[in-house]
Scaffold this motif. Structure first.
Motif, mmCIF file in Angstrom:
data_model
loop_
_atom_site.group_PDB
_atom_site.id
_atom_site.type_symbol
_atom_site.label_atom_id
_atom_site.label_comp_id
_atom_site.label_asym_id
_atom_site.label_seq_id
_atom_site.Cartn_x
_atom_site.Cartn_y
_atom_site.Cartn_z
ATOM 1 N N GLN A 84 0.715 -0.980 -0.074
ATOM 2 C CA GLN A 84 0.124 0.058 0.005
ATOM 3 C C GLN A 84 0.798 1.300 -0.003
ATOM 4 N N ARG A 85 1.885 1.341 0.991
ATOM 5 C CA ARG A 85 2.965 2.483 0.927
ATOM 6 C C ARG A 85 3.299 2.834 -0.218
ATOM 7 N N ILE A 88 0.495 4.207 -2.892
ATOM 8 C CA ILE A 88 0.160 5.681 -2.443
ATOM 9 C C ILE A 88 0.908 6.532 -2.629
ATOM 10 N N SER A 89 2.297 6.345 -2.292
ATOM 11 C CA SER A 89 3.334 7.214 -2.649
ATOM 12 C C SER A 89 3.762 7.345 -4.074
ATOM 13 N N GLU A 90 3.384 6.422 -4.990
ATOM 14 C CA GLU A 90 3.609 6.347 -6.313
ATOM 15 C C GLU A 90 5.225 6.367 -6.406
ATOM 16 N N GLU A 91 5.765 5.551 -5.635
ATOM 17 C CA GLU A 91 7.322 5.221 -5.474
ATOM 18 C C GLU A 91 7.655 4.031 -5.443
ATOM 19 N N ASN A 94 10.357 -0.076 -0.898
ATOM 20 C CA ASN A 94 11.462 -0.030 -0.131
ATOM 21 C C ASN A 94 11.962 -1.006 0.529
ATOM 22 N N MET A 114 -7.206 2.893 -6.651
ATOM 23 C CA MET A 114 -7.297 4.624 -6.294
ATOM 24 C C MET A 114 -8.875 4.869 -6.681
ATOM 25 N N MET A 128 -6.172 5.060 5.456
ATOM 26 C CA MET A 128 -5.069 5.956 6.219
ATOM 27 C C MET A 128 -4.975 5.352 7.470
ATOM 28 N N VAL A 131 -2.090 2.725 7.582
ATOM 29 C CA VAL A 131 -0.808 3.470 7.096
ATOM 30 C C VAL A 131 -0.277 3.952 8.612
ATOM 31 N N ILE B 88 -5.607 10.989 12.960
ATOM 32 C CA ILE B 88 -6.229 10.231 12.206
ATOM 33 C C ILE B 88 -6.371 8.631 12.982
ATOM 34 N N MET B 128 -2.630 11.406 3.104
ATOM 35 C CA MET B 128 -1.918 10.072 3.034
ATOM 36 C C MET B 128 -0.824 9.823 2.527
ATOM 37 N N ARG B 129 -0.367 10.624 1.458
ATOM 38 C CA ARG B 129 0.938 10.580 1.029
ATOM 39 C C ARG B 129 2.178 10.954 1.851
ATOM 40 N N VAL B 131 1.788 10.879 5.450
ATOM 41 C CA VAL B 131 2.045 9.751 6.250
ATOM 42 C C VAL B 131 2.660 8.518 5.619
ATOM 43 N N CYS B 132 2.372 8.229 4.676
ATOM 44 C CA CYS B 132 3.275 7.055 3.839
ATOM 45 C C CYS B 132 4.776 7.477 3.550
ATOM 46 N N LEU B 135 6.260 6.796 6.772
ATOM 47 C CA LEU B 135 6.362 5.426 7.095
ATOM 48 C C LEU B 135 7.785 4.957 6.574
#
Lengths: 228, 228
Positions: A84-85, A88-91, A94, A114, A128, A131, B88, B128-129, B131-132, B135
DNA sequence: TTGAATATATGATAAATATCATACTTTGGG
DNA sequence: CCCAAAGTATGATATTTATCATATATTCAA
């Protein structure tokens, strides 16, 4: 193609906030996989474009440190979501995910998830919160890593494994980790981990038989984890 | 009562996603505070019911470990939000916030922020981004804590302080931390921190004059932080 | 301005942890 | 079933880090 409505992942993850209609749409676009023990689901640096639902099994989330050691950051078990992380971050992710047991997982593409964010506020709030829960855990974990000696971290890890995965009929921890993996969770050398397990055994805080680990009194072990 | 529209916090936080109308509503219900250096904004275990916008100054986010040591988990500076996680999750905060400099902050009640979640998807996605991002940082930080020796963690911390806060005219780190606080970030004893600073100085990786720390070549120090 | 309180520095030593060596045990494939 | 490979265990030793002691420097309030 199985339905998502009865899936265990709905019980434990943000997906509980999805309605029937949304579940049907998700069932339609998901892909199911079997991952064998030891196989990788994804690797640090990879691009994901979606999330994995863990229907069965457990995996370790790891990161390779500069000295070549594998740190296990956390374990993810059936009912939980993975990735999920990153989505959502679009990265890129890690952490790497590697199966500790045979697993059943479903991949749900990002576009679908989304979309739900835009139409279902309860779902996005739930995600949310998930996370945020991870973030709290990570911060607390970090303080333990920085401040507690290895033996207490080991005790803490064992308590956590007990709480998260329970015990087999013979009273030993259900989750099967090698000493090397346990050391990877604790953040220590394998030999140190083995030695300290042996210490805890002598102190009567755990009981070892072969590679099985039993915890006669969790509260006692937990107190040791906190105060040494 | 000042407006929120021009506030620096809008530049750097999720608040950038709010429209004029929402900002006016927020300006209406916010409360401004001055926090003096050394004063606490909130303490571990407290209930918050809102978020703080940092208009000016820097604070440390800390957690007391069982052995009585204060671990500094991160620093928060002007432009950022404080307390989102707790709000949150609807849980007490798990970290304390203490001002490292005089600060200007605004408190915005939870009801307001949660309202924006329901009406402004862009805002909730942005939060949300954020918080991500926290994280990811926390997980990476955790691996460093578990795997790197103290000297490399110290070097890494200095690099981060350089990148986040920059330098004064005399080329020394702008953010002012005592040796004890620096040790609290690195997760080591104050004396060890002082000794290793002295080592890094002798190696030419940093340069000390009084309590000021300068970094002649960040890339060099950064390489040391990674590979030792 | 001065001196007590606090912060910084450094040496000596102890404790924790890692590393290397080696032996024993378990596991799984042929 | 057997044996090589992998995992577990433990001793010896080196390295890292913490602790205690003490000295020096800095700060700040009277």
């Amino acid at each position: 193609m199985s339905k998502c409505e009865q899936c265990i992942v709905r019980e434990f993850s943000s997906l509980k906030a999805l309605n029937k209609d949304e579940l049907l749409r998700m069932a339609d676009c998901k892909t199911s996989y079997i991952i064998k023990k030891g196989e990788s689901i994804f690797t640090e640096g990879e691009n994901l474009n979606g999330v994995y639902c863990i229907k069965d099994g457990v995996c370790k989330m790891t990161k390779l440190s500069a000295n070549g050691n594998e740190q296990i950051v956390k374990l993810i078990k059936k009912g939980e979501l993975l990735g999920q992380r990153s989505m959502i971050s679009e990265e890129p992710v890690n952490l790497s995910a590697v199966a500790l047991e045979d697993m059943q997982v479903c991949f749900v593409p990002k576009s679908e998830i989304m979309g739900f964010f835009n139409t279902n506020n309860q779902f996005s709030l739930s995600m949310m919160r998930a996370v945020c829960g991870d973030l709290k855990q990570a911060d607390d974990h970090l303080v333990d890593m920085a401040q507690k000696p290895v033996k207490q971290r080991l005790a803490e890890t064992l308590v956590q494994l007990y709480k998260d995965f329970g015990t087999d009929t013979d009273n030993s921890l259900k989750i099967k980790l090698s000493r090397e993996e346990l050391a990877g969770m604790v953040g220590t050398a394998t030999e140190s981990c083995i030695r300290l397990l042996s210490d805890l055994n002598k102190q009567g805080l755990i009981s070892l038989s072969g590679k099985k680990i039993a915890i006669p009194d969790v509260n006692k072990l937990s107190r040791f984890a906190v105060k040494g």
